[in-house]
Design a protein around this motif. Structure first.
Motif: not given
Lengths: 514, 321, 315, 286, 322
Positions: C213, C220, C222, C226, C230-231, C234-235, E102, E105, E109-111, E113-114, E116, E149
């Motif tokens: 992920y 995507k 990012i 970030r 965030r990914h 956090r995990n 992920n 999340l 939210e994961q969508i 994010e993209a 944004r 989720y």
């Protein structure tokens, strides 16, 4: 909202700073770093040095030692003794206030003495000779004895496990149990404030103190509280105690290790206070059980093998702090005698080996019980083990903690020798070795004869002669071996004023300011 | 079909797992009342999608999973209620080939030790020499050089490992091999080699093969008869060619239609929506397939169809087939 | 959720009950006798017996146990043999120091361990990473008392910047400035633990960075920073959070050595001293409380996972 | 033998830092075994006149307050360090591994055993070790037991975790499908595959046992004080920190280096381990 | 639109350095699906990661060749710049829908994010867009599912979410790396259908990587076959399958089981695929090739052409001779 919160925070910060400044300004508190947490401060019941150091500021006695260790009237005004020496009449000072506001009367004294006689740590030694204790007036106490006793006044002046004076109602209520902290009521210049476990014991100035106005001399004379408070803080680590005084966190720290003496004595950041009264190491032998039980020649062989100087050097270090003295009392003390001391610290393995063979020693292991809680004990035992091994004596060190040692030494089959130490005492009668019930259980006929002669009179000369005999007998039958005198020392901030050159037995802080 | 023809007979086999989700306990029917005979010498294919219960059937037979109900008779004797002597017989007669050739071999044991393991456990080897000989012979049978016996799994390729996995099921010679997705982890070119090997061995040694797979193409090509499973139910059972030529059950039809084929004329169009199997955590009444079935009627939603004879030795569990 | 908490609490209580038995047996296996410690050298056998009876130490062990448990259930942990004070009060006295020390230490651990761990992970394979990991491993290999002694020697005895020892309560006098007393001890205690958290954070970051992920996140569009915060972080912190909990619980008791070196009035040192004094009620009480704390933290960590990681099914 | 050792050496050759750790450990082992021949003085020889003398040609690391040679005592100290390490590791493995495996294989028994392990884990470990020492009496064996008890739990937990995963391995299932007995599965499948995680765990336990033992010694409840262990040397001489700093420095350094080396080696081993097991071996050793 | 030229991806250190992918070239056109087929280890996934800039650093790197998008060289650009381009960039979906989202999340939210990053919208607008995307990939109850989720969804649904995320990037090229391999056939068909539909709707170019010849045959417009890190044959789908030139392509087609074919033996390709770096000269397929002659293992094959856009690298192409 946010603004209000800001004000609130600012306000609390200001308040906090304010408290801090106040505390700093009124910091007439002496911070005393102790070796550990004291047990109960009920001085009648326990013999812990630390309890005495703290407790003597709160509790007082009929007599007090002056700087030459002679008992002087303190709460008493003086005494009259009948010609046969069996009736002692003691007058009391008037107007002495307890911390609870009551005035001290003869009833309080009688109650305190009686409780001490019955339950007190050292009371038995006197009470066996006492027929009665009575109040014969509001300020007069009469003690009747069965037979003359030469040690009575010293006993009434010795606060360690001694008859300090409490209010009658408190001692009556307490009986055989230690007095609880909230009932620590005495007549001293400081009174009990609080006891926070592991944190501190705090005493504060007693404003209504009524003391003597004669000049201070040793423990006797005027006791003036210059400080607002004394705080006794447990700091078990000696290094921490030292650096704490150096860093200004403590004003006074007790029992500093001998090896630091050389460095500390030249440190301008602190002052050294040597103890005036040595303590001494003792190695007891088991008279009930084991290879040493009644083999006096073997015991003498063991003694002959030991070089006390080495043990002292290793365990104490600095030469100024120890003295290889075979007598049980230091030179200059009225009880000093060199009787029998030629056997002390011979350090002759060859001779010891011969003696042991002559005594029929067959190599049976000899168990030497020692605790690690006292580093000196352990260091000395380590040296002795080595020396005895050199003399061909099969010694086995059994290392346990102090609590276990206390339990084990009560069981005769658990040990042959054990290491301990002995505090300073005003009279040989308090010597543990003379107590037939003390572990080791030395109770020979020869001892009994001399003992009777020693305690049966109040004639000082007769008693001194008897004591010389006893000391000689100790070196002959070796129930215990004296290692040597050790002078402990404390360190203090140089800011402290009014401290004497030596601390006598226990450091005291009346007449001391910061 | 007489009793002698049947090597293994499953009768009303039942296995329910309990699963816990969001604080609730669900009974997940992995195998729901499945009856099936395996004939001596045939290759029976069991096909279905993930979680349809096909693997569980294989596992209950060799008692890796305890069945909740029903029976399995090997040569006419129930193997679920058997004593230890018969257990030993079961272990030697019925053997399994596992899916993942990487996971099914202990990385710390040599190939030889792995191949000989069943024999070692049951003490079938006369002596060390006998053991070595038989390992060598078995390895040769699966097309590996006998020198492989001294190697370790990480020195082998995936195809070679799966050959070892098969060799392990052959020593000592079994009667029935349950192969659970034996080639799905392999590349097509290797897969074909292994499948041919299995088919050859079966012929040579007269084995019976139970072949479990999600891949219809593979099953179609190797099996004599095929059983189709959906959500724990046996929905259709037929001879291979007939099944694929004319599937009767709507699910079988969907399945066959979904398989992509090399056929440049056939194109996937947009907008195909056939639904997904319902969550295993929900209780389905009636036919398990009813909510994806174009022919579903009220009967389908209320009553579970029984597996019934549809002629030509075919069996279908559908109200409308 | 509530059911889960109740069930877990029940299990924790069962553990606590088992622990109480173990503690009790354990304590009374300790040789030596509190009576002798209390009465000192010259006690007579009568005095000893009288005190023993008064303290209830002459009763049989099961009887003593049930008395103890009965009292504990009423909130009374007994009375210290040595201090003649309620054990609860003694524990409360030590709790301030212990909890505050643990908290300050925890702050260090989090402030030092996590960011530096992240730094090492993001610089994976470089000399920065190797240097930081090496230092962390070294710190984890140093006995705390050794660090403590040298810190005192340098910062208190030689430089005089910080107090060497002791800890006056923040609540009673001196205010928060008294926290300076905890500076050296907390650093001493934090060093090895921060090192462990650092290594855990780093390892966990590296593991997560390999996850699919994270690749998705990068694919995507990012920005890398970030992606890390965030990914990955956090995990990665999921694995570290439980370590926080257990570290905190451990700090309370593992601080014994530090408390000894710095003469802090914490509960760890109190237990050691009580063991030496054979002050049974204090040892029992303190250990019971520490076990309790451990179980509570354990429970909190588990519950927090419910919020941190949606995958966790509360079993 | 050669087959299994060869990659081991190759591996360390590629990790110079870990190699240094390994070399140091070999030196310690040699020092411990050859202590009698290596030391210039008997470790317990007392020389009160020469007490607290700084490092010199006669006494490389100086002398302590008995006048004993610190160098000799440090060398002898490595014996105890090894003994404690080996002892604790053996104890932890010998108890923890069976508990872990049996719990994984027999879930019913496992629930009981692992609950007991949980109870033990709830106990503050250092305090528990202290208590055990007081109960059992001060001796090297008891110090090993006391520290070993602490690591019994972590070892059992790790073994349990590894066993649970191994139990699910297809090759274990395969063996069961062949009718393998539990003992067979443990012997042929589980133990051999546990070796590397256990080896890593062992190296961490070894390292932390050093620190644990030193802490116990420091509190006066570790190895009997007459035994020259590094921790005892530190405890004895901590009051001389200003007067004779070398007394604290050398034994302390030995503890640090030993623990550090073991951690380096353990870490290197862990890095090349199966990632499935890696996560279980945080520095859970503590 | 997206073109890859002479791409070389290498791995390993120092003398052990080997080329995992060598000299790979292809182009993706708008609204067309290019299928990249090959067995495991053939280098097809590495190629796709290289295009996306997601090669695991520092184990693998692009040693040569170029990747161009709309004529701009993006070979050296970080991944986020490849995704975020004026007229749409490259987006990717992966094989494992289970692990590619992920887990902590919510999918919304994961969508978002993209969304944004690519739309610059935030808050409700972004959320509405996310819901729109979920509708587009035909996830039922899109609004509710935004808060779900990943572990609460089935494999097929997760892969749809992955596609929604990719669409949020508004790409002109979509790389799909075995997106349906982990799915059941009935679900696979639906996901493939969705990809086809989106490809047509948005006029996207799709690089579809798979090992399944059947899937390629039904989905792709043109096909490239990889073997041992090289493209051995490429061509329009019907030409390639009707008249394969390379013996490997033909062999592979023979191995594929076909349910309609009935009970028969499988055709096989003997031996096994080479490991990267194992064969450095000559034709990499030579050791397994039934047509191989001496020259095959000595000289690299040359390109043969059979009509427009149908090429193979072979000394002895089959369909031509036969």
């Amino acid at each position: 909202m946010r603004r209000k919160l800001g004000n609130l925070i600012r306000g609390s910060v200001l308040a906090l700073t304010a408290t801090m400044t106040v505390n700093a300004a009124s910091a007439e508190t002496l911070r005393y770093a102790t070796i550990g947490e004291p047990p109960s401060l009920d001085l009648q019941m326990g013999t812990a040095t630390l309890a005495t150091t703290i407790g003597q500021h709160m509790f007082e006695m009929l007599y007090a030692f002056d700087s030459t260790f002679e008992p002087q009237p303190f709460l008493a005004t003086g005494e009259t003794i009948s010609d046969d020496g069996l009736t002692i009449t003691i007058g009391l000072r008037e107007g002495v206030k307890f911390h609870n506001g009551q005035e001290m009367t003869a009833d309080d004294v009688v109650a305190s003495l009686k409780r001490w006689g019955e339950y007190g740590a050292r009371g038995k030694l006197l009470v066996d000779d006492v027929a009665s204790i009575e109040a014969t007036g509001p300020y007069e106490v009469t003690i009747k004895l069965n037979q003359p006793n030469g040690a009575w006044k010293s006993m009434l002046a010795f606060p360690n496990g001694g008859p300090v004076i409490y209010p009658a109602d408190i001692v009556t209520a307490a009986g055989g149990e230690p007095i609880a902290p909230e009932n620590y009521i005495g007549t001293g210049p400081f009174k009990f404030n609080e006891w926070r476990n592991n944190r501190h014991v705090e005493l504060v100035k007693f404003d209504d103190y009524t003391g003597l106005d004669t000049p201070a001399n040793g423990y006797s004379g005027a006791r003036v509280a210059e400080l607002d408070a004394i705080r006794f803080i447990p700091v078990p680590d000696v290094g921490t105690r030292v650096s704490g005084v150096q860093a200004g966190d403590y004003d006074y720290a007790e029992f500093i290790s001998g090896d630091l003496y050389g460095i500390l004595k030249d440190d301008p950041a602190l002052k050294i206070h040597l103890s005036g009264a040595p303590i001494f190491g003792l190695v007891f032998m088991n008279s009930k059980n084991g290879p040493l039980a009644d083999n006096f020649p073997l015991r003498r062989a063991v003694l002959a093998a030991l070089n006390m100087e080495e043990a002292l050097r290793v365990s104490v270090g600095e030469e100024a702090l120890w003295s290889a003295n075979g007598s049980f009392f230091p030179e200059g003390n009225i009880w000093y005698t060199d009787a029998g001391t030629e056997a002390y610290s011979q350090g002759d393995p060859a001779k010891a080996k011969e003696m042991a063979e002559a005594a029929g020693y067959d190599g049976t292991p000899i168990k030497l019980l020692v605790s690690t809680n006292y580093k000196t004990h352990f260091d000395q035992a380590t040296v002795f083990t080595r020396q005895l091994a050199d003399a061909g004596i099969n010694i086995e060190m059994v290392v346990v903690d102090w609590a276990t040692l206390l339990k084990k030494r009560a069981q005769p089959d658990q040990w042959d020798m054990f290491v301990t130490h002995h505090g300073n005492i005003p009279d040989p009668v308090l010597l543990t070795a003379l107590n037939n019930n003390y572990p080791g259980w030395w109770a020979t006929e020869e001892k009994a004869v001399l003992d009777k002669k020693f305690t049966g009179t109040s004639d000082l000369d007769v008693r001194r002669e008897a004591w010389a005999g006893l000391q000689a007998l100790i070196y002959e039958q070796v129930p215990t071996m004296k290692v040597g005198d050790v002078y402990s020392y404390d360190i203090a901030s140089p800011k402290l004023e009014g401290m004497g050159e030596t601390t006598l037995i226990w450091p005291h802080f009346w007449g001391v300011s910061k | 079909m007489t009793q002698q023809d049947t090597i293994l007979s499953l009768k009303r086999l039942q296995k329910t797992f309990t699963a816990r989700r969001k604080g609730k306990t669900y009974a997940v029917r992995a195998v729901n009342d499945v009856s099936l005979d395996i004939r001596r010498g045939e290759t029976l294919g069991i096909v279905g999608e993930t979680g349809c219960g096909k693997t569980t059937i294989g596992r209950t037979i060799i008692r890796l999973t305890q069945a909740d109900g029903g029976s399995a008779e090997l040569d006419g004797k129930d193997i679920f209620t058997t004593d230890s002597r018969r257990m030993r017989e079961l272990r030697l007669k019925v053997r399994m080939v596992f899916q993942d050739p990487y996971a099914s071999l202990n990385p710390r044991r040599s190939i030889g030790d792995s191949v000989a393991e069943t024999g070692d456990i049951h003490g079938v080897f006369k002596n060390r020499q006998d053991r070595d000989d038989r390992i060598a012979k078995t390895l040769t049978q699966v097309g590996l050089d006998p020198s492989f016996a001294a190697r370790f799994p990480h020195q082998l390729s995936g195809g070679q490992r799966q050959r070892v996995g098969i060799a392990r099921a052959l020593l000592p010679t079994p009667e029935l091999i349950i192969a659970d997705e034996p080639v799905s982890a392999l590349d097509v070119s290797i897969q074909a080699q292994v499948l041919n090997l299995l088919a050859d061995l079966k012929e040579e040694m007269g084995l019976t093969l139970m072949f479990i797979s999600h891949d219809l193409g593979v099953v179609a090509q190797i099996s004599d008869r095929v059983a189709v499973m959906y959500m724990g139910n046996l929905v259709e059972l037929a001879d291979g060619p007939e099944l694929f030529a004319a599937p009767r059950h709507p699910y079988t039809q969907l399945l066959i239609a979904s398989v992509p084929r090399i056929d440049p004329v056939k194109r996937i169009a947009g907008g195909i929506e056939k639904g997904e199997p319902p969550s295993r955590f929900s209780d389905v009444t009636g036919c398990a397939f009813h909510d994806r079935c174009p022919m579903a009627s009220d009967l389908c939603r209320s009553t579970r169809p029984e597996l019934t004879d549809a002629g030509d030795g075919r069996k279908v569990a559908c109200h409308h087939a | 959720m509530l059911i889960y908490i109740l069930r877990r609490t029940g299990a924790a209580l069962a553990t606590l009950a088992a622990a109480s038995v173990v503690i009790f047996i354990f304590i009374h296996l300790i040789p030596g006798d509190p009576i002798y410690v209390m009465l000192g050298d010259e006690a007579t056998p009568e005095q000893v017996e009288a005190l023993r009876t008064r303290l209830g130490l002459d009763r049989s062990l099961p009887v003593q146990y049930f008395y103890w448990v009965g009292n504990v259930l009423q909130g009374d942990l007994g009375t210290s043999i040595f201090f003649q004070e309620p054990v609860t009060r003694i524990i409360l006295d030590g709790a301030e120091t212990s909890l505050l020390l643990a908290t300050v230490t925890m702050v260090w651990i989090v402030l030092l361990g996590v960011p530096v761990g992240v730094l090492a992970a993001t610089r994976h394979g470089t000399w920065i990473d190797q240097g930081l990991s090496g230092v962390a491993m070294l710190l984890a290999s140093i006995p705390t008392f050794w660090v403590g002694l040298y810190l005192i020697l340098i910062f208190a005895a030689t430089l005089g910047w910080l107090p060497s020892s002791g800890y006056p309560s923040v609540f009673e006098e001196g205010g928060i400035s008294n926290l300076r007393y905890l500076l050296l001890p907390s650093l001493t205690l934090a060093a090895p633990n921060a090192a462990l958290i650092l290594r855990l954070t780093r390892a966990s970051m590296l593991d997560v960075a390999k996850e699919d992920y994270v690749r998705t996140a990068r694919s995507k569009g990012i920005r890398p920073r970030r992606v890390v915060t965030r990914h990955i972080l956090r995990n990665a912190l999921l694995a570290v959070v439980s370590a926080f909990g257990f570290t905190f619980a451990a700090l309370i008791s593992e601080a014994v050595v530090t408390e000894t070196v710095f003469a802090l009035p914490g509960i760890g040192r109190m237990v050691v001293q009580s063991i030496l004094r054979r002050d049974y009620p204090v040892i029992q009480g303190v250990i019971l409380v520490i076990v309790c704390l451990y179980l509570v933290i354990n429970l909190l960590v588990d519950i927090s996972y419910r919020f941190l990681d949606p995958r966790v099914e509360l079993e | 033998m050669t087959r299994s050792l060869r990659p081991f050496f190759d591996f360390f050759a590629s990790r110079p830092v870990a190699l240094i750790g390994l070399v140091y450990l070999v030196v310690i082992i040699v020092a411990a075994l050859g202590a009698n021949a290596l030391v210039p003085y008997p470790p317990e020889q007392i020389e009160p006149v020469n007490r607290l003398s700084p490092p010199s040609w006669e006494h490389w690391f100086g002398t302590d307050h008995f006048g004993r040679d610190t160098f000799s005592r440090v060398i002898y100290g490595s014996r105890l360090a090894l003994l404690i390490g080996v002892g604790v590791v053996s104890f932890a493995l010998a108890t923890g591994v069976p508990i872990g495996i049996l719990s994984a294989l027999f879930p019913r028994l496992g629930r009981v055993l692992m609950r007991m392990v949980d109870v033990m884990m709830a106990f503050p470990s250092l305090l528990m070790a202290l208590g055990l020492i007081v109960i059992l009496g001060q001796s090297v064996v008891n110090a090993i037991l006391a520290i070993g008890m602490v690591y019994l739990t972590t070892t059992a937990r790790i073994t349990y975790g590894v066993s649970l995963r191994l139990r699910e391995e297809t090759y274990v299932e395969a063996a069961s499908s062949m009718g393998a007995s539990t003992l067979w599965v443990i012997r042929k499948h589980m133990l051999p595959n546990m070796i590397s995680p256990l080896l890593v765990q062992a190296s961490f336990v070894f390292a932390f046992a050093q620190l644990g033992a030193a802490s116990l010694d420091f509190l006066g409840l570790g190895a009997p004080p007459e035994i020259p262990s590094w921790g005892n040397m530190l405890a004895e001489s901590r009051i001389y920190i200003t007067r004779a700093p070398w007394l604290l420095f050398y034994p302390g350094l030995m503890i640090v280096l030993t623990a550090f080396s073991l951690n380096l080696v353990g870490d290197a081993l862990r890095d090349r381990m199966d990632p499935r097991f890696r996560e279980m071996l945080g520095n859970k050793g503590r | 639109m997206l073109s890859v030229r002479n791409l070389v991806v290498s791995g390993g250190k120092g003398s052990a350095q080997i080329d995992i992918v060598s000299d790979v070239s292809f182009e993706i056109e708008r609204g067309k699906v290019l299928g990249l087929v090959g067995e495991s280890g053939s280098g097809k996934s590495i190629t796709s990661l290289a295009v996306m800039g997601l090669l695991p650093h520092p184990q693998l790197w692009v040693r040569g060749g170029s990747i161009e998008l709309d004529g701009a060289d993006i070979t050296e650009e970080p991944p986020y710049l490849r995704v975020e381009r004026g007229h749409g960039g490259v987006a990717m979906i992966f094989q494992e829908p289970m692990t590619s989202l992920n887990p902590v999340l919510p999918i919304g939210e994961q969508i978002v994010e993209a969304v944004r990053v690519h739309d610059g919208s935030t808050g409700v607008t972004a959320r509405n867009r996310a819901q729109e995307l979920l509708d587009m990939v035909r996830i039922p109850d899109a609004r509710l599912q935004l808060n779900a989720y990943p572990h609460e969804l089935s494999g097929g649904m997760r892969q749809r979410v992955m596609i929604a995320i990719a669409l949020a990037c508004r790409p002109q090229a979509l790389i799909a790396d075995e997106p349906t391999t982990a799915l059941d056939v009935t679900v696979q068909l639906q996901v493939l259908s969705l990809i086809r539909e989106l490809c047509d709707t948005f006029d996207m170019g799709v690089l579809f990587i798979t090992h399944d010849l059947g899937v390629v045959s039904e989905l792709a417009d043109s096909v490239a076959v990889m073997y041992g890190g090289k493209i051995v044959e490429t061509g329009p789908v019907e030409r390639l399958f009707n008249t394969p030139l390379h013996p490997y392509t033909a062999g592979l087609m023979g191995c594929v089981p076909d349910p309609s074919a009935g009970h028969r033996r499988f055709q096989t390709i003997p031996g096994q695929a080479p490991k990267p770096g194992e064969i450095t000269h000559g034709c990499r397929f030579a050791p397994r090739c039934s047509h191989a002659q001496a020259i095959c293992s000595d000289d690299a094959p040359t390109r043969v052409t059979e009509g427009a856009r149908h090429f193979a690298e072979c000394h002895f192409p089959i369909s031509r001779g036969a």
